[in-house]
Structure formats: C-alpha cells, structure tokens
Motif scaffolding. Structure first.
Motif, PDB file in Angstrom:
ATOM      1  N   ALA A  49       0.876  -1.264  -0.094  1.00  0.00           N
ATOM      2  CA  ALA A  49       0.136  -0.045   0.045  1.00  0.00           C
ATOM      3  C   ALA A  49       0.883   1.305   0.167  1.00  0.00           C
ATOM      4  N   PRO A  50       1.643   1.638  -1.186  1.00  0.00           N
ATOM      5  CA  PRO A  50       2.188   2.707  -1.345  1.00  0.00           C
ATOM      6  C   PRO A  50       1.547   3.898  -0.964  1.00  0.00           C
ATOM      7  N   SER A  51       2.232   5.101  -0.785  1.00  0.00           N
ATOM      8  CA  SER A  51       1.450   6.431  -0.763  1.00  0.00           C
ATOM      9  C   SER A  51       0.769   6.537  -1.825  1.00  0.00           C
ATOM     10  N   TYR A  52      -0.274   7.689  -1.790  1.00  0.00           N
ATOM     11  CA  TYR A  52      -0.958   7.964  -3.067  1.00  0.00           C
ATOM     12  C   TYR A  52       0.053   8.699  -3.993  1.00  0.00           C
ATOM     13  N   ILE A  53       0.905   9.462  -3.712  1.00  0.00           N
ATOM     14  CA  ILE A  53       1.872  10.045  -4.549  1.00  0.00           C
ATOM     15  C   ILE A  53       3.146   8.979  -4.494  1.00  0.00           C
ATOM     16  N   VAL A  54       3.365   8.301  -5.411  1.00  0.00           N
ATOM     17  CA  VAL A  54       4.552   7.377  -5.454  1.00  0.00           C
ATOM     18  C   VAL A  54       5.098   7.696  -6.836  1.00  0.00           C
ATOM     19  N   THR A  55       6.436   7.290  -6.972  1.00  0.00           N
ATOM     20  CA  THR A  55       7.246   7.795  -8.327  1.00  0.00           C
ATOM     21  C   THR A  55       7.515   6.074  -8.690  1.00  0.00           C
ATOM     22  N   LYS A  56       8.127   6.165  -9.852  1.00  0.00           N
ATOM     23  CA  LYS A  56       8.300   4.916 -10.493  1.00  0.00           C
ATOM     24  C   LYS A  56       9.497   4.438  -9.687  1.00  0.00           C
ATOM     25  N   ALA A  57      10.549   5.230  -9.208  1.00  0.00           N
ATOM     26  CA  ALA A  57      11.702   4.826  -8.466  1.00  0.00           C
ATOM     27  C   ALA A  57      11.162   4.323  -7.101  1.00  0.00           C
ATOM     28  N   ASP A  58       9.973   4.819  -6.507  1.00  0.00           N
ATOM     29  CA  ASP A  58       9.649   4.065  -5.310  1.00  0.00           C
ATOM     30  C   ASP A  58       9.074   2.853  -5.517  1.00  0.00           C
ATOM     31  N   VAL A  59       8.349   2.688  -6.752  1.00  0.00           N
ATOM     32  CA  VAL A  59       8.041   1.242  -6.945  1.00  0.00           C
ATOM     33  C   VAL A  59       8.981   0.251  -7.338  1.00  0.00           C
ATOM     34  N   GLU A  60      10.015   0.827  -7.939  1.00  0.00           N
ATOM     35  CA  GLU A  60      11.279  -0.077  -7.884  1.00  0.00           C
ATOM     36  C   GLU A  60      11.967  -0.566  -6.823  1.00  0.00           C
ATOM     37  N   VAL A  61      12.182   0.383  -5.772  1.00  0.00           N
ATOM     38  CA  VAL A  61      12.536   0.115  -4.460  1.00  0.00           C
ATOM     39  C   VAL A  61      11.717  -0.987  -3.913  1.00  0.00           C
ATOM     40  N   ILE A  62      10.424  -0.882  -3.846  1.00  0.00           N
ATOM     41  CA  ILE A  62       9.535  -1.892  -3.230  1.00  0.00           C
ATOM     42  C   ILE A  62       9.758  -3.157  -3.861  1.00  0.00           C
ATOM     43  N   LEU A  63       9.655  -3.260  -5.390  1.00  0.00           N
ATOM     44  CA  LEU A  63       9.910  -4.334  -6.114  1.00  0.00           C
ATOM     45  C   LEU A  63      11.241  -5.273  -5.977  1.00  0.00           C
ATOM     46  N   LYS A  64      12.484  -4.429  -5.653  1.00  0.00           N
ATOM     47  CA  LYS A  64      13.635  -4.733  -5.433  1.00  0.00           C
ATOM     48  C   LYS A  64      13.907  -5.544  -4.130  1.00  0.00           C
ATOM     49  N   THR A  65      13.165  -4.758  -3.080  1.00  0.00           N
ATOM     50  CA  THR A  65      13.476  -5.359  -1.716  1.00  0.00           C
ATOM     51  C   THR A  65      12.400  -6.658  -1.616  1.00  0.00           C
ATOM     52  N   LEU A  66      11.393  -6.662  -2.362  1.00  0.00           N
ATOM     53  CA  LEU A  66      10.432  -7.877  -2.299  1.00  0.00           C
ATOM     54  C   LEU A  66      11.066  -8.992  -2.851  1.00  0.00           C
ATOM     55  N   ARG A  67      11.845  -8.668  -4.127  1.00  0.00           N
ATOM     56  CA  ARG A  67      12.734  -9.782  -4.730  1.00  0.00           C
ATOM     57  C   ARG A  67      13.690 -10.382  -3.526  1.00  0.00           C
ATOM     58  N   GLU A  68      14.233  -9.464  -3.130  1.00  0.00           N
ATOM     59  CA  GLU A  68      15.534  -9.724  -2.288  1.00  0.00           C
ATOM     60  C   GLU A  68      15.034 -10.419  -1.062  1.00  0.00           C
ATOM     61  N   ALA A  69      13.906  -9.997  -0.504  1.00  0.00           N
ATOM     62  CA  ALA A  69      13.398 -10.521   0.592  1.00  0.00           C
ATOM     63  C   ALA A  69      12.901 -12.138   0.578  1.00  0.00           C
ATOM     64  N   ILE A  70      12.277 -12.320  -0.781  1.00  0.00           N
ATOM     65  CA  ILE A  70      11.809 -13.933  -1.102  1.00  0.00           C
ATOM     66  C   ILE A  70      13.019 -14.538  -1.443  1.00  0.00           C
ATOM     67  N   SER A  71      14.168 -13.845  -2.207  1.00  0.00           N
ATOM     68  CA  SER A  71      15.177 -14.754  -2.207  1.00  0.00           C
ATOM     69  C   SER A  71      15.989 -15.244  -0.905  1.00  0.00           C
ATOM     70  N   THR A  72      16.016 -14.291   0.155  1.00  0.00           N
ATOM     71  CA  THR A  72      16.669 -14.673   1.497  1.00  0.00           C
ATOM     72  C   THR A  72      15.837 -15.807   2.121  1.00  0.00           C
ATOM     73  N   VAL A  73      14.459 -15.583   2.082  1.00  0.00           N
ATOM     74  CA  VAL A  73      13.621 -16.469   2.753  1.00  0.00           C
ATOM     75  C   VAL A  73      13.424 -18.010   2.325  1.00  0.00           C
ATOM     76  N   LEU A  74      13.089 -17.878   0.839  1.00  0.00           N
ATOM     77  CA  LEU A  74      12.888 -18.934   0.159  1.00  0.00           C
ATOM     78  C   LEU A  74      13.902 -19.579  -0.566  1.00  0.00           C
ATOM     79  N   GLY A  75      15.053 -18.943  -0.931  1.00  0.00           N
ATOM     80  CA  GLY A  75      16.246 -19.438  -1.599  1.00  0.00           C
ATOM     81  C   GLY A  75      16.356 -19.341  -3.049  1.00  0.00           C
TER      82      GLY A  75
END
Length: 75
Positions: A49-75
């Motif tokens: 649930a990002p803020s109403y005003i979100v930049t493409k860079a913000d979304v990229e940070v969220i997705l990059k972080t999600l990918r990293e977290a998934i890789s760390t937890v699930l391998g």
C-alpha cells in the motif's frame, strides 16, 4: 500478493515464511502488511500500500526489496 507453494496446487505458503518475508522487507526499510490470523491456513497474503503519490523509483525500490526478501527466505 498471495504466496503459494506452487502455482498448480495453490497450497498456501506457510505463515512463518510469509512473516519472514515481511520481516526481511522491514529490515531493508520497506514496510508491508499481511493478512491477519482471522483466516486459518490462509495467512499467506502480503499487502502493498504505497502512498498516493508514488514515483516509479519508489515502486522499483519496493519490488527490488520484495525480490531480495523472497530470495533470502525461500532461496
């Protein structure tokens, strides 16, 4: 985002793993929500649930972080 063991069986990913993914994201500075315990064996959804005003860079940070977290937890 609903997490499952595999797409075919659609068996929910263990709640502990979803909690760990959320924890990894928080440790990296991105806070997310997840379904609560009111749905037995269905607590496998992470809510973005990002803020109403979100930049493409913000979304990229969220997705990059999600990918990293998934890789760390699930391998």
């Amino acid at each position: 985002i609903e997490f499952v063991v595999d797409k075919k069986s659609k068996i929910p990913l263990a709640e502990e793993k979803v909690i760990a993914i959320c924890g990894e994201m928080a440790a990296r500075g991105v806070l997310v929500g997840r379904t609560n315990r009111s749905f037995p064996s269905q607590n496998n959804v992470i809510n973005l649930a990002p803020s109403y005003i979100v930049t493409k860079a913000d979304v990229e940070v969220i997705l990059k972080t999600l990918r990293e977290a998934i890789s760390t937890v699930l391998g």
